[in-house]
Design an enzyme around this catalytic site. Sequence first.
Site, PDB file in Angstrom:
ATOM      1  N   GLU A 147       7.247  17.232 -21.915  1.00  0.00           N
ATOM      2  CA  GLU A 147       6.029  16.599 -22.436  1.00  0.00           C
ATOM      3  C   GLU A 147       5.065  17.660 -22.938  1.00  0.00           C
ATOM      4  O   GLU A 147       4.397  17.486 -23.956  1.00  0.00           O
ATOM      5  CB  GLU A 147       5.353  15.756 -21.338  1.00  0.00           C
ATOM      6  CG  GLU A 147       4.151  14.930 -21.825  1.00  0.00           C
ATOM      7  CD  GLU A 147       2.808  15.639 -21.771  1.00  0.00           C
ATOM      8  OE1 GLU A 147       1.834  15.069 -22.281  1.00  0.00           O
ATOM      9  OE2 GLU A 147       2.735  16.767 -21.227  1.00  0.00           O
ATOM     10  N   ASP A 172       0.880  -1.160   0.000  1.00  0.00           N
ATOM     11  CA  ASP A 172       0.000   0.000   0.000  1.00  0.00           C
ATOM     12  C   ASP A 172       0.925   1.219   0.000  1.00  0.00           C
ATOM     13  O   ASP A 172       1.738   1.382   0.902  1.00  0.00           O
ATOM     14  CB  ASP A 172      -0.842  -0.057   1.284  1.00  0.00           C
ATOM     15  CG  ASP A 172      -1.871   1.039   1.333  1.00  0.00           C
ATOM     16  OD1 ASP A 172      -1.620   2.129   0.782  1.00  0.00           O
ATOM     17  OD2 ASP A 172      -2.923   0.809   1.946  1.00  0.00           O
ATOM     18  N   HIS A 203       5.581  12.417 -16.914  1.00  0.00           N
ATOM     19  CA  HIS A 203       6.303  13.653 -17.247  1.00  0.00           C
ATOM     20  C   HIS A 203       6.395  14.529 -16.014  1.00  0.00           C
ATOM     21  O   HIS A 203       5.458  14.640 -15.228  1.00  0.00           O
ATOM     22  CB  HIS A 203       5.699  14.378 -18.454  1.00  0.00           C
ATOM     23  CG  HIS A 203       4.429  15.131 -18.240  1.00  0.00           C
ATOM     24  ND1 HIS A 203       4.394  16.421 -17.755  1.00  0.00           N
ATOM     25  CD2 HIS A 203       3.141  14.799 -18.493  1.00  0.00           C
ATOM     26  CE1 HIS A 203       3.128  16.843 -17.726  1.00  0.00           C
ATOM     27  NE2 HIS A 203       2.353  15.873 -18.155  1.00  0.00           N
ATOM     28  N   ASP A 205      -4.558   8.469  -4.008  1.00  0.00           N
ATOM     29  CA  ASP A 205      -4.260   7.295  -3.180  1.00  0.00           C
ATOM     30  C   ASP A 205      -4.511   6.003  -3.966  1.00  0.00           C
ATOM     31  O   ASP A 205      -3.643   5.129  -4.053  1.00  0.00           O
ATOM     32  CB  ASP A 205      -5.149   7.345  -1.924  1.00  0.00           C
ATOM     33  CG  ASP A 205      -4.734   6.314  -0.884  1.00  0.00           C
ATOM     34  OD1 ASP A 205      -3.622   5.755  -0.989  1.00  0.00           O
ATOM     35  OD2 ASP A 205      -5.530   6.084   0.047  1.00  0.00           O
ATOM     36  N   ASP A 215      -0.018  10.082 -16.164  1.00  0.00           N
ATOM     37  CA  ASP A 215      -0.072  11.512 -16.429  1.00  0.00           C
ATOM     38  C   ASP A 215      -1.448  11.993 -15.987  1.00  0.00           C
ATOM     39  O   ASP A 215      -2.455  11.699 -16.647  1.00  0.00           O
ATOM     40  CB  ASP A 215       0.150  11.756 -17.936  1.00  0.00           C
ATOM     41  CG  ASP A 215       0.143  13.239 -18.305  1.00  0.00           C
ATOM     42  OD1 ASP A 215      -0.010  14.090 -17.411  1.00  0.00           O
ATOM     43  OD2 ASP A 215       0.290  13.528 -19.513  1.00  0.00           O
TER      44      ASP A 215
HETATM   45  N1  TRP Z   1      -0.870  14.899 -21.505  1.00  0.00           N
HETATM   46  C1  TRP Z   1      -1.780  15.992 -21.344  1.00  0.00           C
HETATM   47  C2  TRP Z   1      -1.009  17.077 -20.700  1.00  0.00           C
HETATM   48  O1  TRP Z   1      -0.040  16.835 -20.070  1.00  0.00           O
HETATM   49  C3  TRP Z   1      -2.968  15.629 -20.495  1.00  0.00           C
HETATM   50  C4  TRP Z   1      -3.861  14.637 -21.150  1.00  0.00           C
HETATM   51  C5  TRP Z   1      -4.918  14.908 -21.939  1.00  0.00           C
HETATM   52  C6  TRP Z   1      -3.767  13.261 -21.079  1.00  0.00           C
HETATM   53  N2  TRP Z   1      -5.492  13.757 -22.358  1.00  0.00           N
HETATM   54  C7  TRP Z   1      -4.813  12.727 -21.862  1.00  0.00           C
HETATM   55  C8  TRP Z   1      -2.905  12.383 -20.448  1.00  0.00           C
HETATM   56  C9  TRP Z   1      -4.966  11.367 -21.985  1.00  0.00           C
HETATM   57  C10 TRP Z   1      -3.072  11.033 -20.575  1.00  0.00           C
HETATM   58  C11 TRP Z   1      -4.121  10.516 -21.350  1.00  0.00           C
HETATM   59  O2  TRP Z   1      -1.375  18.216 -20.845  1.00  0.00           O
HETATM   60 ZN    ZN Z   2       0.394  16.012 -18.440  1.00  0.00          ZN
END
Ligand code: TRP
Ligand code: ZN
Length: 458
Positions: A191, A63, A145, A322, A220
Amino acid sequence: MKLSVPGVRRIPAVSSRFARVVLPAGLALAGLAAATAPSATAAPVDSLRPAQSASAAVLAAPDIPLANVKAHLTQLSSIAAANGGNRAHGRPGYLASVNYVKGKLDAAGFTTTVQQFTSSGATGYNLIADWPGGDPNQIVMAGSHLDSVTAGAGMNDNGSGSAAILETALAVSRAQLQPAKHLRFAWWGAEELGLVGSRYYVTNLPTADRAKITGYLNFDMIGSPNPGYFVYDDDPTIEQTFKDYYAGLGVPTEIETEGDGRSDHAPFKNAGVPVGGLFSGADYIKTAAQAQKWGGTSGQAFDRCYHSSCDTTANINDTALDRNSDAVAYAVWALSAAPVPPTGPTFENLTDVAIPDNGAAVTSAVTVTGLSGNAPPTLRVSVDVRHTWRGDVVLDLVGPSGTAYRLKNSSSSDSADNVIATYTVNASSELANGTWRLRAQDVASQDTGYINGWSLTF
Ligand code: TRP
Ligand code: ZN
Ligand code: CA
């Protein structure tokens, strides 16, 4: 710059403290009992049982403490505050973020590499962390990122993923995990400028090394304030692993559809690497149906502060962070573990057969029915021979064709008791169905024994 550094299914309920990861043999065992031929009457042979159940690899994924993940977010927030309010590519807050994460990983025993690249006239950095050990030809990778947009500190986007994989890496160290596969974590730069860092990494990775990555997991935005629970719809094994985790929690998931290819998994996917990941939503609007199943506010974005100055530590839903952090650890543990060898039906004979002292060979027969085709190249032969000087004993498996497969030779120097062992035999030139025999012969006088029982697992 080139890097100096060069990879299941059903899971029961997850307790709050430990997720029990049961790899597929758990399934096979259920089927095995039904397929086991009724045994001849004899005292149960305990030693045969472990040989079958030992393949059920059960391990505990930890966990991940939410407080630790949030402490990393607080540090990243302070870094942004001290550096003009952001952690964007080409700004000092980005390199300070890299150094914060690197310091934690170095102290925990990771081998870290900072990979530099140039984008929009500024130097960018990817941070790669390898956990020593595991099969170098099978690499499981988790990445997030680490850069923010210039508008703000980027706490949900993407302090959340960055902090979750950092804390998972630290949990790997705390557990001193010895995964079957090699584990690698990555924090990507730039990114927000168009997947620049992750694309640079993939492009500069030799093709042979790409092929070693058995899975890339991307995180992300996993703490969105009005969260959804989205699983990438890519590699089926990775997808199923995340779904299993969430099924254990009893939380429904949906397929991620908010722009496929919008994050760092895209370069990996394009290079043919199996990918997957989690996402709690960005600027799309939560529907009424989604609010019904997940709570939160319908008609509102999953993250109203997406790419805005209000993406602060207040812009995090603790429950989502979490759950998703625990899901990261669950997947890292499950996907880096050794696959469990498939087990098929078992046939056994538990009747005692005396082995005469320095005498003729004796046999114990097992009749196999109901299988089709040939026996496998990994036929498992579990034997339990009780003897007071096992060096006297020669053991063969005799197939239905009459061909003998030597399991064990005699040895005048091996004075130990008993032969309790599982042998693997390439029996692929034998039909599976038919009468198989364990043949035992005692070839030296004085000590004696008997076949207590034996089994064949196909
Ligand atoms: N990667 C995008 C960002 O950093 C955010 C994002 C939009 C995203 N759609 C997504 C991330 C789908 C993962 C999957 O601004
Ligand atoms: Zn992002
Ligand atoms: Ca003897």
